[in-house]
Motif scaffolding. Structure first.
Motif, PDB file in Angstrom:
ATOM      1  N   SER A  68      -5.881   6.166  52.612  1.00 44.85           N
ATOM      2  CA  SER A  68      -6.438   6.450  53.934  1.00 44.85           C
ATOM      3  C   SER A  68      -6.124   5.321  54.923  1.00 44.85           C
ATOM      4  O   SER A  68      -5.906   5.591  56.111  1.00 44.85           O
ATOM      5  N   SER A  69      -6.086   4.083  54.457  1.00 44.71           N
ATOM      6  CA  SER A  69      -5.710   2.979  55.344  1.00 44.71           C
ATOM      7  C   SER A  69      -4.271   3.133  55.817  1.00 44.71           C
ATOM      8  O   SER A  69      -3.956   2.856  56.986  1.00 44.71           O
ATOM      9  N   MET A  70      -3.393   3.579  54.918  1.00 47.73           N
ATOM     10  CA  MET A  70      -1.996   3.780  55.302  1.00 47.73           C
ATOM     11  C   MET A  70      -1.853   4.967  56.258  1.00 47.73           C
ATOM     12  O   MET A  70      -1.099   4.910  57.234  1.00 47.73           O
ATOM     13  N   TRP A  71      -2.586   6.058  55.989  1.00 47.68           N
ATOM     14  CA  TRP A  71      -2.507   7.213  56.877  1.00 47.68           C
ATOM     15  C   TRP A  71      -3.090   6.879  58.243  1.00 47.68           C
ATOM     16  O   TRP A  71      -2.574   7.334  59.276  1.00 47.68           O
ATOM     17  N   LEU A 185      -7.923  -2.892  43.027  1.00 45.84           N
ATOM     18  CA  LEU A 185      -8.598  -3.732  44.012  1.00 45.84           C
ATOM     19  C   LEU A 185      -7.595  -4.626  44.741  1.00 45.84           C
ATOM     20  O   LEU A 185      -7.664  -4.775  45.971  1.00 45.84           O
ATOM     21  N   VAL A 186      -6.662  -5.210  44.002  1.00 49.27           N
ATOM     22  CA  VAL A 186      -5.637  -6.055  44.641  1.00 49.27           C
ATOM     23  C   VAL A 186      -4.801  -5.235  45.617  1.00 49.27           C
ATOM     24  O   VAL A 186      -4.527  -5.673  46.748  1.00 49.27           O
ATOM     25  N   LEU A 190      -4.753  -5.916  49.651  1.00 45.25           N
ATOM     26  CA  LEU A 190      -3.479  -6.197  50.320  1.00 45.25           C
ATOM     27  C   LEU A 190      -3.179  -5.164  51.404  1.00 45.25           C
ATOM     28  O   LEU A 190      -2.644  -5.508  52.470  1.00 45.25           O
ATOM     29  N   ALA A 191      -3.529  -3.902  51.143  1.00 43.31           N
ATOM     30  CA  ALA A 191      -3.286  -2.856  52.135  1.00 43.31           C
ATOM     31  C   ALA A 191      -4.122  -3.077  53.386  1.00 43.31           C
ATOM     32  O   ALA A 191      -3.600  -3.064  54.516  1.00 43.31           O
ATOM     33  N   ALA A 236       4.590   3.695  53.602  1.00 42.39           N
ATOM     34  CA  ALA A 236       5.216   4.179  52.372  1.00 42.39           C
ATOM     35  C   ALA A 236       4.994   3.198  51.226  1.00 42.39           C
ATOM     36  O   ALA A 236       4.714   3.607  50.089  1.00 42.39           O
ATOM     37  N   ALA A 237       5.105   1.901  51.504  1.00 45.06           N
ATOM     38  CA  ALA A 237       4.898   0.892  50.467  1.00 45.06           C
ATOM     39  C   ALA A 237       3.473   0.946  49.937  1.00 45.06           C
ATOM     40  O   ALA A 237       3.245   0.878  48.720  1.00 45.06           O
TER      41      ALA A 237
END
Length: 366
Positions: A68-71, A185-186, A190-191, A236-237
Motif C-alpha cells: 500500500s505504501s508503494m501504491w 519488518l525490514v 525500508l519502504a 516496483a522494487a
C-alpha cells in the motif's frame, strides 16, 4: 529554490504582489524520529511475546503495508493509478524462488527480488509511460496478466501449478515464522523510510507539482517523465521485495490461482488500504492497513459477507471522508506524523503556522 511572486488577496479585496519563499514543513522532525524508533523496537521484539499465529498475521499485515505504501507513492504522489502492481509482486516471488532452486538462500534473495523487479520495470515503463488515467490503469492490468501467462508456460519453475520453495523446509516452524516476520519488518521499514526521504527531497516537490497540474509542471521545466520513471521503478522494487517475503511465508510460489502471487487481489488490497487510510499521505497506508487487517480477521469466517462489508466500508469512506481516515484527521486538526509538505511564507515571516493570507502562485517555483 527562488521565491516566487504571488498575488495575495487582502481583507478589503485589494490585490497586491509580494515575494514568497518556499520551505519544507516546519514540524519538529525529532519527535517523528524518536517515535518511529520506539515503534520499530517494539515491533522487533514482538515475536518474543506473542505466539506464531499472531506473528504470521503480522507478516501478512507488513506485506500489505509495504504494497500500500508503494501504491500510494504511485497514485497519491505521481498520479499513476495502477491496477497491475501484482506483476512486480509476482516477479519478486519468482526472483526468490529461482535462486533458491540453485542452492541460494532465500533470505539474501530478497535483495535480488527488489533489484530484479526494478530492472523489469524499466522496459515495462516504456510500454505504458505515454498513457494516463484509466488507460494507464487498464494497461498495467493487461501487462500483469501477460506476465502471468508467460510465467505459467515455463515448466522449469512450476508452470501454472507453481513450485515449493526449497532451502527452508527443514527449519523449525516457529523460528521460520519469526525470521520471516523480521524480514517483512525490514522490508516495510525500508519502504516507508524510502518514501519519506524521497518526498523530503526535491523529487517530492516535483511529484506534488505533477500530481496537482502536470501541464503547469511541464511548463515550469519539470522533467515529468524522469520523475514518474523513478517512482515507477521504486514502487516496483518495493512490491518485488514484498513478493519475496510472501514466497518465504508460504514456502511455495503459485502464479495465478486465488491468492497466487499474480492475483489482482493484491492490488485490490493495497488500493483499499490507501483509500481507507488516506491517499497522498505517508500515514494513510499505515492506518488503512490496520483497518483492513482488523476487518479481515473479524469477518473472514463470514465468507461472502467479508467482501460485502469491505465494499460498504470503502463506499462510506469515499462518500463521507474522501481524503480517507487520516487525511480527514489531518484536514481538521492539522496533524502529520511524517512532515513532508512544502509551504509558502511571506519573505521575512518567522511564524510557524500555515500562511495566513490566501495566495495564488503566478511564477513557478524552481
Amino acid at each position: 529554490m527562488t521565491s516566487p511572486v504571488t498575488e495575495s488577496s487582502t481583507r478589503d479585496g485589494a490585490t497586491r504582489l509580494e515575494a514568497l519563499r518556499v520551505t519544507r514543513s516546519r514540524r519538529n522532525e525529532l519527535w517523528t524520529t524518536l517515535g518511529a524508533a520506539v515503534v520499530i523496537v517494539v515491533l522487533f521484539m514482538l515475536p518474543y511475546f506473542v505466539g506464531p499465529g499472531t506473528v504470521g498475521i503480522m507478516v501478512t499485515a507488513l506485506i500489505v503495508l509495504t504494497l500500500s505504501s508503494m501504491w500510494n507513492l504511485l497514485a497519491g504522489y505521481a498520479g499513476l493509478v495502477s491496477v497491475g502492481q501484482q506483476a512486480f509482486f509476482g516477479l519478486g516471488a519468482y526472483f526468490v524462488l529461482i535462486p533458491a532452486m540453485h542452492g541460494f538462500s532465500p533470505w539474501p534473495a530478497l535483495i535480488i527480488s527488489a533489484i530484479g523487479a526494478a530492472v523489469c520495470a524499466l522496459p515495462l515503463w516504456w510500454l505504458v509511460s505515454r498513457l494516463r488515467m484509466g488507460y494507464f490503469a487498464i494497461a498495467t492490468w493487461v501487462m500483469a496478466s501477460a506476465i502471468m501467462l508467460v510465467i505459467e508456460q515455463i515448466q522449469s519453475i512450476g508452470g501454472g501449478t507453481g513450485m515449493p520453495l526449497p532451502g527452508l523446509l527443514g527449519m523449525n516452524s516457529a523460528v521460520l515464522t519469526a525470521d520471516t516476520y523480521w524480514a517483512a519488518l525490514v522490508v516495510a521499514v525500508l519502504a516507508i523510510g524510502g518514501v519519506y526521504f524521497l518526498l523530503r527531497s526535491r523529487v517530492g516537490l516535483v511529484l506534488t507539482a505533477i500530481r496537482d497540474n502536470e501541464t503547469a509542471a511541464r511548463s515550469s521545466g519539470v522533467r515529468v517523465g524522469l520523475a514518474r520513471l523513478l517512482v515507477f521503478v521504486v514502487a516496483a522494487a518495493g512490491c518485488g521485495a514484498a513478493g519475496g517475503v510472501l514466497a518465504i511465508q508460504q514456502l511455495q510460489v503459485v502464479p495465478g490461482t486465488s491468492g497466487g502471487v499474480f492475483s489482482v487481489q493484491w492490488t485490490a488490497e493495497m488500493a483499499f488500504a490507501v483509500i481507507i487510510g488516506g491517499i497522498g499521505t505517508i500515514e494513510g497506508p499505515i492506518v488503512g492497513t490496520a483497518v483492513y487487517m482488523i476487518l479481515q480477521q473479524w469477518l473472514q469466517s463470514y465468507n461472502a459477507w467479508y467482501l460485502i462489508v469491505l465494499g460498504i466500508v470503502a463506499i462510506v469512506i469515499a462518500l463521507f471522508a474522501r481524503r480517507g481516515l487520516w487525511g480527514t484527521l489531518d484536514e481538521r486538526f492539522n496533524v502529520r506524523l511524517f512532515p513532508v509538505g512544502y509551504y509558502l511564507w511571506p519573505a521575512g515571516n518567522a511564524g510557524r503556522g500555515r500562511l495566513g493570507t490566501r495566495t495564488r502562485t503566478v511564477d513557478a517555483v524552481k
